[in-house]
Design a protein around this motif. Sequence first.
Motif, short mmCIF file in Angstrom:
data_model
loop_
_atom_site.label_atom_id
_atom_site.label_comp_id
_atom_site.label_asym_id
_atom_site.label_seq_id
_atom_site.Cartn_x
_atom_site.Cartn_y
_atom_site.Cartn_z
N ARG A 527 0.83 -1.21 0.00
CA ARG A 527 0.00 0.00 0.00
C ARG A 527 0.87 1.26 0.00
O ARG A 527 0.59 2.22 -0.71
N ALA A 535 -0.68 6.89 -6.22
CA ALA A 535 -2.01 6.27 -6.31
C ALA A 535 -2.73 6.41 -4.96
O ALA A 535 -2.13 6.19 -3.92
N SER A 536 -4.01 6.77 -5.00
CA SER A 536 -4.81 6.85 -3.79
C SER A 536 -5.68 5.61 -3.67
O SER A 536 -6.10 5.04 -4.68
N GLU A 537 -5.93 5.23 -2.44
CA GLU A 537 -6.64 3.98 -2.22
C GLU A 537 -8.15 4.17 -2.31
O GLU A 537 -8.71 5.02 -1.63
N ALA A 538 -8.77 3.36 -3.15
CA ALA A 538 -10.22 3.40 -3.30
C ALA A 538 -10.81 2.23 -2.53
O ALA A 538 -10.10 1.31 -2.13
N TRP A 539 -12.12 2.29 -2.32
CA TRP A 539 -12.83 1.16 -1.72
C TRP A 539 -14.11 1.01 -2.53
O TRP A 539 -15.02 1.80 -2.41
N THR A 540 -14.12 0.04 -3.41
CA THR A 540 -15.28 -0.13 -4.28
C THR A 540 -16.09 -1.34 -3.82
O THR A 540 -15.61 -2.16 -3.04
N ALA A 583 -15.09 3.99 -10.22
CA ALA A 583 -14.55 5.06 -9.37
C ALA A 583 -13.87 6.12 -10.24
O ALA A 583 -13.99 7.31 -9.99
N ARG A 596 -4.50 8.42 -10.07
CA ARG A 596 -4.17 7.01 -9.99
C ARG A 596 -4.91 6.46 -8.77
O ARG A 596 -4.95 7.11 -7.73
N LEU A 597 -5.50 5.29 -8.93
CA LEU A 597 -6.24 4.67 -7.84
C LEU A 597 -5.75 3.25 -7.63
O LEU A 597 -5.34 2.60 -8.58
N PHE A 598 -5.81 2.80 -6.40
CA PHE A 598 -5.56 1.37 -6.18
C PHE A 598 -6.54 0.84 -5.15
O PHE A 598 -7.19 1.60 -4.44
N GLU A 599 -6.66 -0.45 -5.10
CA GLU A 599 -7.55 -1.07 -4.13
C GLU A 599 -6.98 -2.42 -3.72
O GLU A 599 -6.39 -3.13 -4.52
N VAL A 600 -7.19 -2.74 -2.44
CA VAL A 600 -6.89 -4.08 -1.94
C VAL A 600 -8.22 -4.65 -1.51
O VAL A 600 -8.92 -4.06 -0.69
N GLY A 601 -8.60 -5.77 -2.10
CA GLY A 601 -9.90 -6.32 -1.72
C GLY A 601 -10.07 -7.73 -2.24
O GLY A 601 -9.30 -8.20 -3.08
N ASN A 602 -11.10 -8.38 -1.70
CA ASN A 602 -11.33 -9.78 -2.07
C ASN A 602 -12.14 -9.89 -3.36
O ASN A 602 -13.03 -9.09 -3.61
#
Lengths: 816, 359
Positions: A527, A535-540, A583, A596-602
């Motif tokens: 992260r 990159a900023s962290e998104a939550w989708t 997003a 720039r966006l990034f995400e950590v998710g299942n």
Amino acid sequence: MRVPLSWLKDFAPFNDDVTLLTDTLNDLGLVVEGVEKLGEGLEDVVVATVLEIHPIKGADKIRRVLVDTGSGSQEVVCGAWNFETGDVVPLAKVGARLPGGFEISSRKLKGVVSNGMLCSGKELGLSEDASGIMVLSKDSTARESRMVPGTPLREALGIEKDVVFDISVDVNRPDALSISGIARDLAAKLHLPFTLEFPQLHESLPSSIELTTLDLQAPDLCDRILTKVLIGVRVAPSPQWMARRLLLAGMRPINNVVDVSNYVMLELGQPTHPYDLDLLGGGGLQVRRAHPGEKLRTLDGVERTLGRVDHPRLGEKPESRVVDDCVIADATGRVVGIGGLMGGADTEISPSTSRVLIEAAHFAPMAIARTAKRLGLRTEASVRFERGCDPEGIDRAVARFCSLLASISGPELVIAAGVVERRSRPLEPTVLSLRPARVNAILGTSLTSVDMASLLEPIGFQVSEADGDGQLQVTVPTFRPDCTREIDVIEEIARHLGYENIQRTRPVPKSSIGRISSYQRERRKAREVLSGLGASEAWTSSFLAPEDHLAVGLEKDAVRVSNPMTRDESVLRMSLLPGLLRALRYNLTRRLGSIRLFEVGNVFFPAPDGSIPLEREQLAALFSKDGDGARAAVEATLVLIEALGLEGVSLVADQLPGMHPTRGARIVDARGARLGVVGEVDPMVLSRFDMPIKERRIGFFEVDLAALLSTERRTRLAREVSRFPSTDIDLAFVVNEDIPAATVGAVLRREAGELLESIELFDVYRGVGIRPGSRSLTFRLRFAANDRTLTDSEVAALRQRLIAKTEAEVGAQLRS
Amino acid sequence: MIMENSTVERSRGKDGLLDELSQVEEEASRAIARATSSKALAEAATLVLGKRSALSAIHREVASLEPEERKEVGQRLNEVRERLDELVTQKREVLSAREREEQIEAERMDLTEITPSLLRGHLHLVTLTQMELEDVFVGMGYQVAEGPEVETDWYNFEALNMPPDHPARGMWDTFYLDAGEPESVLLRTHTSPVQIRLMLEGRLPIYAVAPGKCYRRDTADARHIPVFHQIEGLVVDEGITFGDLAGTIETFTTAYFGPQIHSRLRPSYFPFTEPSAEFEITCTICTGRGCRTCSDTGWVELGGCGMVDPAVFSAVGIDSERWSGFAFGFGIERCAQMRHQIADLRALIENDIRFLEQF
């Protein structure tokens, strides 16, 4: 549960300290969600009659009103227009402080002095109506005596001062779904005497058993039922005091018979149901299972199908979904009520009713819960039965019904002697062993047996010492069916002791240390790397529409949600790409697209055998800054790989779902196993997501985080740095386009051997001088030995070998 | 001046040489003074002091003089050389100082014209909050555990003392998945199934927190979002008491929210704990004085907790006579909301870059 203080006072001598009562209720776990103070602020509001209305010069919104206050006339200025001369209205006198805290003073408006204020229902806290003055009566000549000018408004409207507590009752406290139950708990905590008397009835013959029959055919669904008959009933409105209490408790008054039934339920927690005995076929009741498909129109006018599921699942026959519903039928077998939920419309109390059959029963909580859930019908009764009523409280409820109805009826009402009772098993009170040492071990207290008994007895538990071993025998009151284990009794002790009276301590682990796992640490690092790259962290959302997967080229079946909120959220995501594109679009439409966006998710996949779906944690990033594209995505991927110290991870060109067909690659580990994808998002995908900007190139990567973090790591041993001068060899090769630069680099790296310090592809050239279908790749290799300066001949030999091998293995030609 | 003369002219004699020295000195001084750049100065210095200079020529002639005269002329020669050296040095300092000044001026920059071409990105507020919470508990000796978001009915309900049709199941509106038997596979409604997984692993004692995503079938509004994060705590050890629970909650509260924020427990009900409690903390807006946020009570609700119910221990095969424990759980968004005064939780899932970049 709405609980009027005046009603609580029927059972214990509570005082009017609302703050103390509220705090105590909260400390007992009877959470007070609201407190309504009724009649407060109306002390200086009186009834007044409008005598004259005059316009005020220069004002078109307000008028001068002359009112009769009972002790003379008075002038007020008023901005409302919904009343006329002769109307009876509320007047707040100068000095009055209204429920909202607003204080009335003498004011001068447009040269007219206003001595008081005519009030709306909202201003008086009596209704939500703020549209005009609360007109109490339109006709002052035919007015009731209570509407005489000067009468205090409270008196005129019969408003008594009261406080209503709105209490949220937890599902393990069935006893607290009654005014008396709350009073018992509260009185015990405040050390006040609590009294709940068993009503004495003046009964007459004939006896109930001669007038009605009762047949309990479903003892597993209903273990106890009682009926009793009242004759000479006159159905009429309830008296004011009873209607008022019901209203305060949130129930609408209907008629005296129904109201008394509701009143008893609120007071004691035991629902009862009154039937018109003359409408019951055969003059009696049966308790039985519903026949599959049996229908009943309930009191609310809805026809309900019982004993069977109306909407079976696809492929099932309706008959295969027979369910257990407990119904009350008359003696002929006609269903007249759903046990524990609601009575039927055909047998309800009507103005012509004169003989009432009152029924009270104890139903199996789980059965009631199932039926209520299936029918979508939650009633005051079903809520109480679901949580567990007092099986021995039925007698009291029936008696209370009779005595209360008698008390508000004339002498014509006759209570038939005795009751008709059926029960499937004798009641055995629950007796539990309580170990005082266990109580103290769980709570961290040092209470004595005497302390424990003194906390339990006021709430109805009987405590006695067993022979010698120090254990206590606790008999649980029947109104606490939730208490079945020692731990339940321990909770009661803690509750009445007060959680705030338990000494606070803190355990410290003796044999372990606190830490996050290496996976968690590296995920944090990933992260940080991405945010370092801008990159900023998104939550989708984990939910997608089925088309979202197709839009990014994923054609496999996704995990479906059985009961989605909307169709757009009906499957679980298999990739983070659709959510990140959404997003991005959100931001693009707000002119914020250079991000720039990034995400950590299942992400989730159906199990091959249809059982529990598989899930895994992914990391994905979207590169949409000006000038971004495949390059930005690959650079970020390589930085990430380097930061995590991964070894043997490389890119292999590939055509991948959602990715630009000629600008995508698989990310693979040393054995070639896929870890993720990287490249540019296919422009066709962007158009499917309605991206408002056409020219923008979007870089993207997505990796399986667990797989990525379990790849091999480069050695963590320090490598000694050479103290001798280094030598560079620059080599430019012309290489066919179908051979990846990485392949050329790998050959060079391998042939360079241990002396290689670094290798860099520092120029790629296509154009004049290079044959079409190929490009020039220039590598700079830097060599150094740890024990000497490399000689010219050594370097020359290295150079020759590098050229020869590269030319031979990848068909490259040294550019001269 | 015959400065480029390399041949030795003889017999100018002492006086002739002294005259010439004076002349050379004067000429050279002027040449040095004329130099306007370091480079010109270096050239001039070579010309007047170098091997081919008149001074060097005189030096060579000195050797042919009588010892007496040699001494006198030699002395004078050294004087002249030293003086010229000195002049060159002084001039060099002046020139290089001036040249540096000119260069510095030419390179002047307005540093406030600069804006970064690559700004750092921002971690999501929920991530930041979760990491901080994790760190607080790690500091208290806890491990950080995780579990799947897709769960079975058994882990999410049954093992937590909620058999089918248990009324408490109504406390959570559940998303079910099309897999296995109907309503057997679901999206976890809370992080409590991780408790079950931890206890089934059987490594006691346990001191762990489990943060993670949870799902509830609620319509999104300012205070609820259907997908949200919880952090669950579980301690199982010998001799764990309700007092330990209350003390742990208090330690956490003060550590995370600050020394002026405290906690209190109120009786409540959860099927998987007994005794159960809701925990409230001092209102962070008014620090307990009373305000609209806390409805003038000075306290706001944060989460639920209690002693692990013996039925849960029995479901996972732990002897509740030997071991006891407590569990607690609360919303991560709620913590963030209280600390950052977020009016509408939906801001957390909109992914508006203007919101994300604030943290």
